[in-house]
Design a protein around this motif. Structure first.
Motif, PDB file in Angstrom:
ATOM      1  N   GLU A 232       0.751  -1.127  -0.086  1.00  0.00           N
ATOM      2  CA  GLU A 232       0.033  -0.021   0.165  1.00  0.00           C
ATOM      3  C   GLU A 232       0.900   1.438   0.062  1.00  0.00           C
ATOM      4  OE1 GLU A 232      -4.101   0.182   2.250  1.00  0.00           O
ATOM      5  OE2 GLU A 232      -3.043  -1.425   3.254  1.00  0.00           O
ATOM      6  N   GLU A 239       1.711   6.983  -6.849  1.00  0.00           N
ATOM      7  CA  GLU A 239       0.802   7.889  -7.395  1.00  0.00           C
ATOM      8  C   GLU A 239       1.008   9.461  -7.140  1.00  0.00           C
ATOM      9  OE1 GLU A 239      -2.205   7.903  -9.994  1.00  0.00           O
ATOM     10  OE2 GLU A 239      -1.169   6.124  -9.267  1.00  0.00           O
ATOM     11  N   ARG A 244      -5.098  10.540  -6.734  1.00  0.00           N
ATOM     12  CA  ARG A 244      -4.806   9.346  -6.279  1.00  0.00           C
ATOM     13  C   ARG A 244      -6.100   8.270  -6.711  1.00  0.00           C
ATOM     14  NH1 ARG A 244      -0.689   9.089  -2.798  1.00  0.00           N
ATOM     15  NH2 ARG A 244       0.110  10.782  -2.044  1.00  0.00           N
ATOM     16  N   SER A 245      -7.038   8.669  -7.413  1.00  0.00           N
ATOM     17  CA  SER A 245      -7.996   7.965  -7.725  1.00  0.00           C
ATOM     18  C   SER A 245      -7.829   6.748  -8.768  1.00  0.00           C
ATOM     19  CB  SER A 245      -9.074   8.717  -8.329  1.00  0.00           C
ATOM     20  OG  SER A 245      -8.613   9.338  -9.678  1.00  0.00           O
ATOM     21  N   ASP A 248      -6.833   3.561  -6.846  1.00  0.00           N
ATOM     22  CA  ASP A 248      -7.660   2.981  -5.853  1.00  0.00           C
ATOM     23  C   ASP A 248      -8.007   1.997  -5.856  1.00  0.00           C
ATOM     24  OD1 ASP A 248      -9.492   6.222  -5.092  1.00  0.00           O
ATOM     25  OD2 ASP A 248      -7.648   5.390  -4.339  1.00  0.00           O
ATOM     26  N   GLU A 249      -7.929   1.065  -7.026  1.00  0.00           N
ATOM     27  CA  GLU A 249      -8.608  -0.257  -7.333  1.00  0.00           C
ATOM     28  C   GLU A 249      -7.252  -1.116  -6.796  1.00  0.00           C
ATOM     29  OE1 GLU A 249     -11.080  -3.070  -8.767  1.00  0.00           O
ATOM     30  OE2 GLU A 249     -11.389  -1.128  -8.720  1.00  0.00           O
ATOM     31  N   ARG A 251      -5.307  -0.440  -4.354  1.00  0.00           N
ATOM     32  CA  ARG A 251      -5.167  -0.210  -3.171  1.00  0.00           C
ATOM     33  C   ARG A 251      -6.530  -0.591  -2.345  1.00  0.00           C
ATOM     34  NH1 ARG A 251      -3.671   5.862  -2.303  1.00  0.00           N
ATOM     35  NH2 ARG A 251      -3.392   5.223   0.083  1.00  0.00           N
ATOM     36  N   ARG A 252      -7.516  -0.597  -3.018  1.00  0.00           N
ATOM     37  CA  ARG A 252      -8.782  -1.236  -2.462  1.00  0.00           C
ATOM     38  C   ARG A 252      -8.710  -2.735  -2.215  1.00  0.00           C
ATOM     39  NH1 ARG A 252     -13.283  -3.451  -4.261  1.00  0.00           N
ATOM     40  NH2 ARG A 252     -12.519  -3.227  -6.431  1.00  0.00           N
TER      41      ARG A 252
END
Length: 309
Positions: A232, A239, A244-245, A248-249, A251-252
Motif C-alpha cells: 500500500e 501515485e 490518487r483515484s 484506488d483499485e 489499493r482497495r
C-alpha cells in the motif's frame, strides 16, 4: 519511466521473492516427509501441488517428492518453479538494464550462470539454502544501492505482493495438513521468524501466538499484514499527490483484505484459515491485475478493416 521498464522492475521483485519463498516452503515440506515415516507422501505432495496451483498427475499415479522437486524446484521453464523464477528475474533485469544498478544486474546474472551447477544436488536442502542466500543478496543490493524513487518502489511493490501471497500459501499448507503438518515452530524457522517471535513474546510461545505473528505482526517484514502494508505504501508513493483515484483499485483490494485480517479477532481468522488465506491470494492477484492495467498497459493491436485497409 517507460511502462515496459516499470513492468520489468515489478517482476524482478516478484520472481526473486517467489524463488526465495518457494524454497522455504519446499524445505519445510521435505523436512516433514523425512521426519515422519508414516506420512502419506502421495496425499501430502498432491496437497502441496494444489496449494501452489500446479496440476497433479492422475489418481492412479503415485506422486512423490521427486515429482514435487521437478515441478516446483528444478523446472527452468515454468516461472512458478524456483529455477524458472530465477531465470525470469534475470531476463527482466536484462530488459531493464539501463535502469537497474550494475551490482543488481551482476548479482542476478551470476545467479543465472551458477544455477545449472546447483540443480539436483544430493541434498535438496543445499539448493534451497543457496536460493535463500541469493535472494538475500538481491534484497541487500536493492536496499543499499537503489535510490528511493520509482525504481525501488516498483521492485518493492512486486516483492511485497508476492511475499503476502506466498506466506498465505505457507500457512495454508499448515492448515490443510492439520496435526500431521509442520509445527508452528518449524514454520517460524522457515520464515526466519523464530528468534524475532521469541523476543516479541519473551519466550512465552503458543500456536495461536505463532500464527498471529506470521499473520498480523506489523514489525516483522514477512508477516502478511506487514507485506500488504508495504505494498500500500509503495502504491501511495507511486501515485502523484494530486491524482490518487487511479490507484484506488489496487489499493482497495489490498486494503480490504488487510483490514479483514487486522481488525477481526484472531480466533475467528484461525478458525477458517484456509478460506482466509485464499482471500489473501485472490486479493493479491486482483491487485496485480489492477497494477498491470494502471502502469503496464498493453497497446492494442491495430486491425485494418474494410476501407481502412
Amino acid at each position: 519511466m517507460l511502462s515496459r521498464i516499470a513492468e520489468s522492475l515489478f517482476w524482478i521483485g516478484r520472481y526473486v521473492e517467489r524463488a526465495d519463498d518457494t524454497a522455504r516452503l519446499l524445505d519445510v515440506h521435505l523436512q516433514i516427509l523425512l521426519e515422519d515415516p508414516w506420512a502419506e507422501e502421495d496425499l501430502a505432495c498432491r496437497s502441496l501441488l494444489a496449494v501452489m496451483d500446479r496440476p497433479a498427475p492422475p489418481r492412479d499415479v503415485v506422486v512423490g517428492r521427486d515429482h514435487v522437486l521437478d515441478a516446483l524446484a528444478y523446472d527452468r521453464v515454468a516461472p512458478s518453479a524456483i529455477a524458472g523464477a530465477l531465470v525470469a528475474a534475470r531476463e527482466n533485469a536484462r530488459r531493464a538494464r539501463e535502469i537497474v544498478s550494475t551490482e543488481l544486474w551482476e548479482c542476478l546474472n551470476t545467479t543465472w550462470n551458477q544455477l545449472p551447477s546447483h540443480l539436483r544436488p544430493a541434498r535438496p536442502h543445499d539448493f534451497f539454502a543457496w536460493v535463500r542466500e541469493r535472494g538475500a543478496t538481491v534484497a541487500g543490493i536493492m536496499e543499499s544501492a537503489t535510490s528511493r524513487d520509482e525504481t525501488r518502489h516498483f521492485m518493492v511493490l512486486g516483492r511485497s505482493i508476492e511475499r503476502a501471497d506466498m506466506t498465505a500459501r505457507l500457512l495454508t499448507t499448515r492448515a490443510l495438513a492439520g496435526s500431521a503438518g509442520p509445527s508452528w515452530t518449524t514454520l517460524l524457522r522457515s520464515c526466519g521468524a523464530h528468534e524475532a517471535f521469541l523476543r516479541t513474546y519473551r519466550g512465552s510461545a503458543s500456536d495461536e501466538r505463532a500464527a498471529g505473528f506470521l499473520l498480523l505482526d506489523r514489525f516483522f517484514p514477512r508477516s502478511i499484514v506487514s507485506a500488504l502494508d508495504q505494498a500500500e505504501q509503495c502504491l501511495a508513493d507511486l501515485e502523484p499527490a494530486d491524482d490518487r483515484s487511479a490507484a484506488d483499485e489496487a489499493r482497495r483490494h489490498i486494503g480490504l483484505v488487510r483490514m479483514n485480517l487486522e481488525y477481526r479477532p484472531l480466533a475467528d481468522v484461525l478458525a477458517g484459515l484456509p478460506h482466509e488465506m485464499e482471500q489473501v491470494q485472490r486479493a493479491c492477484s486482483a491487485a496485480s491485475d489492477a497494477i498491470r492495467g494502471r502502469y503496464f498497459p498493453t497497446a492494442p493491436t491495430t486491425t485494418w478493416v474494410g476501407e481502412l485497409l
